[in-house]
Design a protein around this motif. Structure first.
Motif, PDB file in Angstrom:
ATOM      1  N   GLY A  61       0.555  -1.264   0.062  1.00 28.03           N
ATOM      2  CA  GLY A  61       0.037   0.011  -0.153  1.00 28.03           C
ATOM      3  C   GLY A  61       0.800   1.310  -0.076  1.00 28.03           C
ATOM      4  O   GLY A  61       1.979   1.316  -0.035  1.00 28.03           O
ATOM      5  N   ILE A  62       0.204   2.397  -0.051  1.00 22.52           N
ATOM      6  CA  ILE A  62       0.722   3.740  -0.150  1.00 22.52           C
ATOM      7  C   ILE A  62       0.610   4.514   1.206  1.00 22.52           C
ATOM      8  O   ILE A  62      -0.729   4.434   1.680  1.00 22.52           O
ATOM      9  CB  ILE A  62       0.315   4.573  -1.410  1.00 22.52           C
ATOM     10  N   LEU A  63       1.475   4.922   1.897  1.00 24.54           N
ATOM     11  CA  LEU A  63       1.433   5.570   3.076  1.00 24.54           C
ATOM     12  C   LEU A  63       1.101   7.036   2.845  1.00 24.54           C
ATOM     13  O   LEU A  63       1.870   7.747   2.102  1.00 24.54           O
ATOM     14  CB  LEU A  63       2.401   5.490   3.876  1.00 24.54           C
ATOM     15  N   GLU A  64      -0.187   7.489   3.315  1.00 33.27           N
ATOM     16  CA  GLU A  64      -0.388   8.869   2.984  1.00 33.27           C
ATOM     17  C   GLU A  64      -0.136   9.607   4.492  1.00 33.27           C
ATOM     18  O   GLU A  64      -0.569  10.979   4.286  1.00 33.27           O
ATOM     19  CB  GLU A  64      -2.098   8.909   2.759  1.00 33.27           C
ATOM     20  N   SER A  65       0.275   9.326   5.605  1.00 35.71           N
ATOM     21  CA  SER A  65       0.630   9.849   6.554  1.00 35.71           C
ATOM     22  C   SER A  65       1.847   8.845   7.333  1.00 35.71           C
ATOM     23  O   SER A  65       2.128   7.855   7.006  1.00 35.71           O
ATOM     24  CB  SER A  65      -0.519  10.117   7.467  1.00 35.71           C
ATOM     25  N   ASP A  66       2.156   9.236   8.470  1.00 38.60           N
ATOM     26  CA  ASP A  66       3.229   8.459   9.218  1.00 38.60           C
ATOM     27  C   ASP A  66       2.403   7.351  10.016  1.00 38.60           C
ATOM     28  O   ASP A  66       3.076   6.688  10.797  1.00 38.60           O
ATOM     29  CB  ASP A  66       4.100   9.466  10.285  1.00 38.60           C
ATOM     30  N   ASP A  67       1.223   7.197   9.967  1.00 39.52           N
ATOM     31  CA  ASP A  67       0.472   6.288  10.679  1.00 39.52           C
ATOM     32  C   ASP A  67       0.068   5.313   9.830  1.00 39.52           C
ATOM     33  O   ASP A  67      -0.861   5.638   8.708  1.00 39.52           O
ATOM     34  CB  ASP A  67      -0.777   7.221  11.210  1.00 39.52           C
ATOM     35  N   VAL A  68       0.053   3.876  10.071  1.00 46.03           N
ATOM     36  CA  VAL A  68      -0.579   2.916   9.223  1.00 46.03           C
ATOM     37  C   VAL A  68      -2.096   3.074   8.983  1.00 46.03           C
ATOM     38  O   VAL A  68      -2.465   2.355   7.880  1.00 46.03           O
ATOM     39  CB  VAL A  68       0.061   1.457   9.742  1.00 46.03           C
ATOM     40  N   LYS A  69      -2.496   3.372   9.802  1.00 44.38           N
ATOM     41  CA  LYS A  69      -4.273   3.482   9.816  1.00 44.38           C
ATOM     42  C   LYS A  69      -4.540   4.367   8.409  1.00 44.38           C
ATOM     43  O   LYS A  69      -5.881   4.229   8.047  1.00 44.38           O
ATOM     44  CB  LYS A  69      -4.795   3.994  11.120  1.00 44.38           C
ATOM     45  N   ASP A  70      -3.844   5.227   8.010  1.00 48.57           N
ATOM     46  CA  ASP A  70      -3.945   5.688   6.939  1.00 48.57           C
ATOM     47  C   ASP A  70      -3.516   5.270   5.598  1.00 48.57           C
ATOM     48  O   ASP A  70      -3.553   6.089   4.588  1.00 48.57           O
ATOM     49  CB  ASP A  70      -3.433   7.255   6.975  1.00 48.57           C
ATOM     50  N   MET A  71      -3.129   4.056   5.551  1.00 51.33           N
ATOM     51  CA  MET A  71      -2.426   3.261   4.328  1.00 51.33           C
ATOM     52  C   MET A  71      -3.552   3.326   3.452  1.00 51.33           C
ATOM     53  O   MET A  71      -4.757   2.655   3.615  1.00 51.33           O
ATOM     54  CB  MET A  71      -1.788   1.919   4.921  1.00 51.33           C
ATOM     55  N   LYS A  72      -3.015   3.200   2.103  1.00 46.66           N
ATOM     56  CA  LYS A  72      -3.989   3.069   0.875  1.00 46.66           C
ATOM     57  C   LYS A  72      -3.580   1.707   0.422  1.00 46.66           C
ATOM     58  O   LYS A  72      -2.676   1.782  -0.387  1.00 46.66           O
ATOM     59  CB  LYS A  72      -3.903   4.128   0.043  1.00 46.66           C
ATOM     60  N   PRO A  73      -4.300   0.682   0.680  1.00 44.34           N
ATOM     61  CA  PRO A  73      -4.058  -0.587  -0.110  1.00 44.34           C
ATOM     62  C   PRO A  73      -4.212  -0.521  -1.634  1.00 44.34           C
ATOM     63  O   PRO A  73      -4.795  -0.008  -2.014  1.00 44.34           O
ATOM     64  CB  PRO A  73      -5.237  -1.553   0.606  1.00 44.34           C
ATOM     65  N   LEU A  74      -3.409  -1.405  -1.939  1.00 44.07           N
ATOM     66  CA  LEU A  74      -3.265  -1.405  -3.684  1.00 44.07           C
ATOM     67  C   LEU A  74      -3.870  -2.861  -4.113  1.00 44.07           C
ATOM     68  O   LEU A  74      -3.802  -3.952  -3.236  1.00 44.07           O
ATOM     69  CB  LEU A  74      -1.815  -1.329  -3.942  1.00 44.07           C
ATOM     70  N   ASN A  75      -4.492  -2.892  -5.169  1.00 40.87           N
ATOM     71  CA  ASN A  75      -4.863  -4.136  -5.983  1.00 40.87           C
ATOM     72  C   ASN A  75      -5.995  -4.736  -5.133  1.00 40.87           C
ATOM     73  O   ASN A  75      -6.763  -4.190  -4.592  1.00 40.87           O
ATOM     74  CB  ASN A  75      -3.477  -4.937  -6.377  1.00 40.87           C
ATOM     75  N   ASP A  76      -5.633  -5.977  -4.909  1.00 43.16           N
ATOM     76  CA  ASP A  76      -6.567  -6.703  -4.056  1.00 43.16           C
ATOM     77  C   ASP A  76      -6.309  -6.961  -2.558  1.00 43.16           C
ATOM     78  O   ASP A  76      -6.931  -7.747  -2.139  1.00 43.16           O
ATOM     79  CB  ASP A  76      -6.835  -8.468  -4.659  1.00 43.16           C
ATOM     80  N   ARG A  77      -5.669  -5.982  -2.024  1.00 41.56           N
ATOM     81  CA  ARG A  77      -5.209  -6.060  -0.562  1.00 41.56           C
ATOM     82  C   ARG A  77      -6.341  -5.283   0.186  1.00 41.56           C
ATOM     83  O   ARG A  77      -7.037  -4.316  -0.296  1.00 41.56           O
ATOM     84  CB  ARG A  77      -4.011  -5.560  -0.333  1.00 41.56           C
ATOM     85  N   VAL A  78      -6.378  -5.679   1.491  1.00 46.21           N
ATOM     86  CA  VAL A  78      -7.341  -5.091   2.518  1.00 46.21           C
ATOM     87  C   VAL A  78      -6.409  -4.420   3.789  1.00 46.21           C
ATOM     88  O   VAL A  78      -5.924  -5.474   4.210  1.00 46.21           O
ATOM     89  CB  VAL A  78      -8.578  -6.111   2.901  1.00 46.21           C
ATOM     90  N   LEU A  79      -6.875  -3.496   4.131  1.00 50.18           N
ATOM     91  CA  LEU A  79      -6.392  -3.177   5.589  1.00 50.18           C
ATOM     92  C   LEU A  79      -7.462  -3.603   6.584  1.00 50.18           C
ATOM     93  O   LEU A  79      -8.491  -2.918   6.498  1.00 50.18           O
ATOM     94  CB  LEU A  79      -5.871  -1.776   5.299  1.00 50.18           C
ATOM     95  N   ILE A  80      -7.026  -3.997   7.520  1.00 45.17           N
ATOM     96  CA  ILE A  80      -7.932  -4.621   8.564  1.00 45.17           C
ATOM     97  C   ILE A  80      -7.249  -4.112  10.015  1.00 45.17           C
ATOM     98  O   ILE A  80      -6.297  -4.190  10.228  1.00 45.17           O
ATOM     99  CB  ILE A  80      -8.128  -6.085   8.556  1.00 45.17           C
ATOM    100  N   LYS A  81      -8.301  -3.325  10.919  1.00 43.49           N
ATOM    101  CA  LYS A  81      -8.028  -3.029  12.236  1.00 43.49           C
ATOM    102  C   LYS A  81      -8.164  -4.392  13.231  1.00 43.49           C
ATOM    103  O   LYS A  81      -9.186  -4.958  13.081  1.00 43.49           O
ATOM    104  CB  LYS A  81      -8.745  -1.900  12.906  1.00 43.49           C
TER     105      LYS A  81
END
Length: 246
Positions: free
Chosen positions: A143-163
């Motif tokens: 993914g692409i980091l849009e800030s210094d915090d992983v919670k703001d990561m933008k996943p790429l392709n078929d990936r999913v960001l889960i808390k």
């Protein structure tokens, strides 16, 4: 001007250019070993001599300048080299021209200057301009980091960001569990999803798991991260999400 292309097992395809020399780089140096699936894998790193003035990834590959290795723990303890954590992110400094699917030309979806996170064992290490880099396929970028915090990561392709849900502190009988005895959770809330994989015609196929869903996922899948506040997150492929809970 001469141009040399290196390809082969364990070596990413890149173009080296030099204005005065016609001979290709002749040496490869083994820089790390890692064990996967009970097999010993040798990961070779290319040391690019200072005489080479540029390094251009080919196809759908990306060149990432690695972030610094952590030399101390959060408590300030100096780590020996063997215990220092390998960086899993860096800055994109060059991208390939893309790939072709059917009759459609697909450009690389990340831009130079982007801060990205990639799979832990992806790519081939390259020492170039006195800095460590990694050449990897675009699909290996999580993914692409849009800030210094992983919670703001933008996943790429078929990936999913889960808390990740918090682990249970007690057994059903009321016994308090130690940190080492707590069962690793495999339930969490979807924070963000990627645009979906490409089909055989080069079109994006949207993911069926929407943000906000509570899901059950494969226990040992994906890459784990800690947010700025200590919250656990995991990034995995949508195919590793097994069910939606309600």
């Amino acid at each position: 001007m001469s141009s040399v292309q290196l390809t082969g097992a364990g070596v990413a395809a890149v173009a080296f250019t030099n204005k005065s020399l016609a001979s290709p780089p002749a040496s490869l140096r083994v820089c790390s070993l890692r064990r996967l699936s009970s097999r010993l894998v040798v990961k070779a790193a290319t040391v690019v001599a200072p005489k080479y003035t540029s390094l251009k990834p080919l196809g759908d590959r990306v060149l990432v300048k690695l972030g610094s290795t952590e030399e101390k723990t959060a408590g300030g303890i100096l780590l020996p080299t063997t215990a220092q954590s390998k960086p899993q992110g860096g800055e994109v400094v060059a991208v390939g021209a893309g790939r072709t699917i059917g009759d459609k030309k697909i450009e690389v979806g990340v831009e130079t200057g982007a801060q990205v996170v990639y799979s832990k064992y992806a790519g081939t290490e390259v020492e170039f301009n006195d800095s460590k880099h990694l050449i990897l396929k675009e699909d290996d970028i999580i993914g692409i980091l849009e800030s210094d915090d992983v919670k703001d990561m933008k996943p790429l392709n078929d990936r999913v960001l889960i808390k990740v849900a918090e682990a249970e502190d007690k057994t059903p009988g009321g016994l308090i569990l130690t940190e080492t005895a707590k069962e690793k959770p495999s339930i969490g809330t979807v924070v963000a999803v990627g645009p979906g994989p490409l089909d055989d015609e080069g079109k994006r196929q949207p993911l069926s798991v929407p943000a906000g869903s509570t899901v059950l996922y494969s226990k040992y899948a994906g890459s784990e991260f800690k947010g700025a506040d200590g919250t656990g997150y995991i990034v995995l492929r949508a195919s590793d999400v097994m069910a939606v809970l309600s």
